[in-house]
Design a protein around this motif. Sequence first.
Motif, PDB file in Angstrom:
ATOM      1  N   VAL A  79       0.667  -1.162   0.100  1.00 34.36           N
ATOM      2  CA  VAL A  79       0.168  -0.112   0.053  1.00 34.36           C
ATOM      3  C   VAL A  79       0.942   1.154   0.003  1.00 34.36           C
ATOM      4  O   VAL A  79       0.662   2.045  -0.727  1.00 34.36           O
ATOM      5  N   LYS A  80       2.096   1.189   0.778  1.00 31.50           N
ATOM      6  CA  LYS A  80       2.823   2.148   0.645  1.00 31.50           C
ATOM      7  C   LYS A  80       3.465   2.484  -0.810  1.00 31.50           C
ATOM      8  O   LYS A  80       3.510   3.627  -1.097  1.00 31.50           O
ATOM      9  N   ASN A  81       3.857   1.449  -1.636  1.00 36.05           N
ATOM     10  CA  ASN A  81       4.141   1.840  -2.725  1.00 36.05           C
ATOM     11  C   ASN A  81       3.050   2.248  -3.805  1.00 36.05           C
ATOM     12  O   ASN A  81       3.323   2.561  -5.025  1.00 36.05           O
ATOM     13  N   ALA A  82       1.792   2.194  -3.411  1.00 38.69           N
ATOM     14  CA  ALA A  82       0.727   2.642  -4.247  1.00 38.69           C
ATOM     15  C   ALA A  82       0.230   3.874  -3.683  1.00 38.69           C
ATOM     16  O   ALA A  82      -0.334   4.858  -4.679  1.00 38.69           O
ATOM     17  N   GLY A  83       0.133   3.988  -2.611  1.00 38.52           N
ATOM     18  CA  GLY A  83      -0.466   5.286  -2.068  1.00 38.52           C
ATOM     19  C   GLY A  83      -1.719   4.853  -1.018  1.00 38.52           C
ATOM     20  O   GLY A  83      -2.288   3.745  -1.281  1.00 38.52           O
ATOM     21  N   SER A  90      -6.915  -0.312  -5.555  1.00 31.50           N
ATOM     22  CA  SER A  90      -6.174  -1.234  -6.371  1.00 31.50           C
ATOM     23  C   SER A  90      -6.606  -2.629  -5.932  1.00 31.50           C
ATOM     24  O   SER A  90      -6.652  -3.574  -6.659  1.00 31.50           O
ATOM     25  N   LEU A  91      -6.436  -2.838  -4.560  1.00 33.60           N
ATOM     26  CA  LEU A  91      -6.679  -4.061  -3.921  1.00 33.60           C
ATOM     27  C   LEU A  91      -8.138  -4.570  -4.074  1.00 33.60           C
ATOM     28  O   LEU A  91      -8.426  -5.718  -4.463  1.00 33.60           O
ATOM     29  N   SER A 261       4.565   7.190  -6.095  1.00 34.84           N
ATOM     30  CA  SER A 261       4.962   7.314  -7.716  1.00 34.84           C
ATOM     31  C   SER A 261       4.705   6.241  -8.205  1.00 34.84           C
ATOM     32  O   SER A 261       4.719   5.108  -7.787  1.00 34.84           O
ATOM     33  N   TRP A 262       4.725   6.478  -9.544  1.00 34.26           N
ATOM     34  CA  TRP A 262       4.522   5.596 -10.532  1.00 34.26           C
ATOM     35  C   TRP A 262       5.653   4.482 -10.662  1.00 34.26           C
ATOM     36  O   TRP A 262       5.378   3.083 -10.774  1.00 34.26           O
ATOM     37  N   PHE A 268       4.085  -2.933  -5.829  1.00 33.13           N
ATOM     38  CA  PHE A 268       2.556  -3.209  -5.347  1.00 33.13           C
ATOM     39  C   PHE A 268       1.801  -4.017  -6.214  1.00 33.13           C
ATOM     40  O   PHE A 268       1.150  -5.066  -5.501  1.00 33.13           O
ATOM     41  N   PHE A 269       1.972  -4.022  -7.319  1.00 37.59           N
ATOM     42  CA  PHE A 269       1.408  -5.207  -8.511  1.00 37.59           C
ATOM     43  C   PHE A 269       1.954  -6.587  -7.901  1.00 37.59           C
ATOM     44  O   PHE A 269       1.247  -7.661  -7.945  1.00 37.59           O
ATOM     45  N   GLY A 270       3.178  -6.693  -7.837  1.00 40.73           N
ATOM     46  CA  GLY A 270       4.003  -7.640  -7.572  1.00 40.73           C
ATOM     47  C   GLY A 270       3.420  -8.698  -6.167  1.00 40.73           C
ATOM     48  O   GLY A 270       3.173  -9.863  -6.169  1.00 40.73           O
TER      49      GLY A 270
END
Length: 483
Positions: A79-83, A90-91, A261-262, A268-270
């Motif tokens: 979640v940190k990596n996505a915001g 996204s989840l 950041s993108w 996050f996806f992984g």
Amino acid sequence: MPVTKSAGGPQGTVDLKLDLRSPPKSAKKLQNKDSSFWDGPPSESPGLEKTKGITAFQTLVHLVKGNMGTGILGLPLAVKNAGILMGPLSLLAMGFIACHCMHILVRCAQRFCHRLNKPFMDYGDTVMHGLEASPSACLQTHAHWGRNIVSFFLIVTQLGFCCVYIVFLADNLKQVVEAVNGTTNDCHYNETVFLTPTMDSRLYMLSFLPFLVLLVLIRNLRVLTIFSLLANISMLVSLIIITQYIVQEIPDPSRLPLIASWKTYPLFFGTAIFSFESIGVVLPLENKMKDARRFPAILSLGMSIITALYIGIGSLGYLRFGNDIKASITLNLPNCWLYQSVKLLYVVGILCTYALQFYVPAEIIIPFATSQVSKRWALPLDLSIRLAMVCLTCTLAILIPRLDLVLSLVGSVSSSALALIIPPLLEITTYYSEGMSPLTIAKDALISILGFVGFVVGTYQALDELILSGQPLTFSNSTVFIQ
């Protein structure tokens, strides 16, 4: 979809033939002969209601357990990596899409069962028959490739999960043992813990090997339900303990970025796609249900529970610890016995989870291998292959540096293909000749494209980290209380 059953066994016991491939005649013959060791009543005709099998509750237990592995502990960092806003959304979207793709897989398998008058249909067979039903002559000619590709992805994915489980078991037990002298009963005691060095973590991995061997020798799904239920209970208790701690002091969320950041989103996806890891056990569980007509409802309920847990733990963990969140949220817990017990409970849960994940590759490889030998050597070869596969996962866990990144790579490649890319394409090949609405085709194409993008970007990110990594990464062996 009717259950897979084997002839020649005692009445009342269900065979754990997960049927992840369509064996040749010799393999099927061998399965019938070998089934007397474990198995259940003779096969019934398709469409007849099963008199024996696992119940809806047992199916739900297995489904939840198939998703609740080590991935949930890494979701706060994801979640940190996505915001803090993008992560939970996204989840939710990924959980909905993953559940939808599982329903597609089950629906296509049921269709081919009825069309071909078969009692069951596994993932590989479903893809193969889907290619045979496609309008493309090329795909029809090479339809058997579909089954082989699915089998390969299943083996790589599930063995990758087993490898990371061994690392997780060793690192968590090592953390508890080395901090035992500094562990207190006061969970508000905030002092640096001086560790007592013990043996190398690789020796901890070897110490788990005998227990893992014993677990994978259990081949009956009803017996495994006991271990699966134990794993669910231990992990549920652990998550309750973690949750009650992180909700005590939630800082102001306004300091956290809504969208990260993108560049970090592929991480996050992984992690997220690794967490939704039960695609390989969906059809085996549906095949074993006593009343498979209830499976779609059980599937939706199970995935709803899992998605809610993921969003809750991921969001609350990131809110509580912010930028200090560790790779596993257990590393942020205080050094007291209450929270150290979380690691021990997860050790028990992951031990049981290993056995469930191990069945998928085992039941792809073992039927083919035993079909090549006589009945006399079938059982010894079966047990030998199980032993060799367990030793292989332990060896890989010991030898491969940065196993977390290797697992991320495996998850990005295999999990993306199995969970997001293949099912929508399967729906198109299965129903296209019968007429599909343009909206359905567009929906399936969009899901596959999103899965492929995640596959490419996630694979690139994992490979880049592996190449740039100078030293092997291990979990921290200290447990520090973050005030």
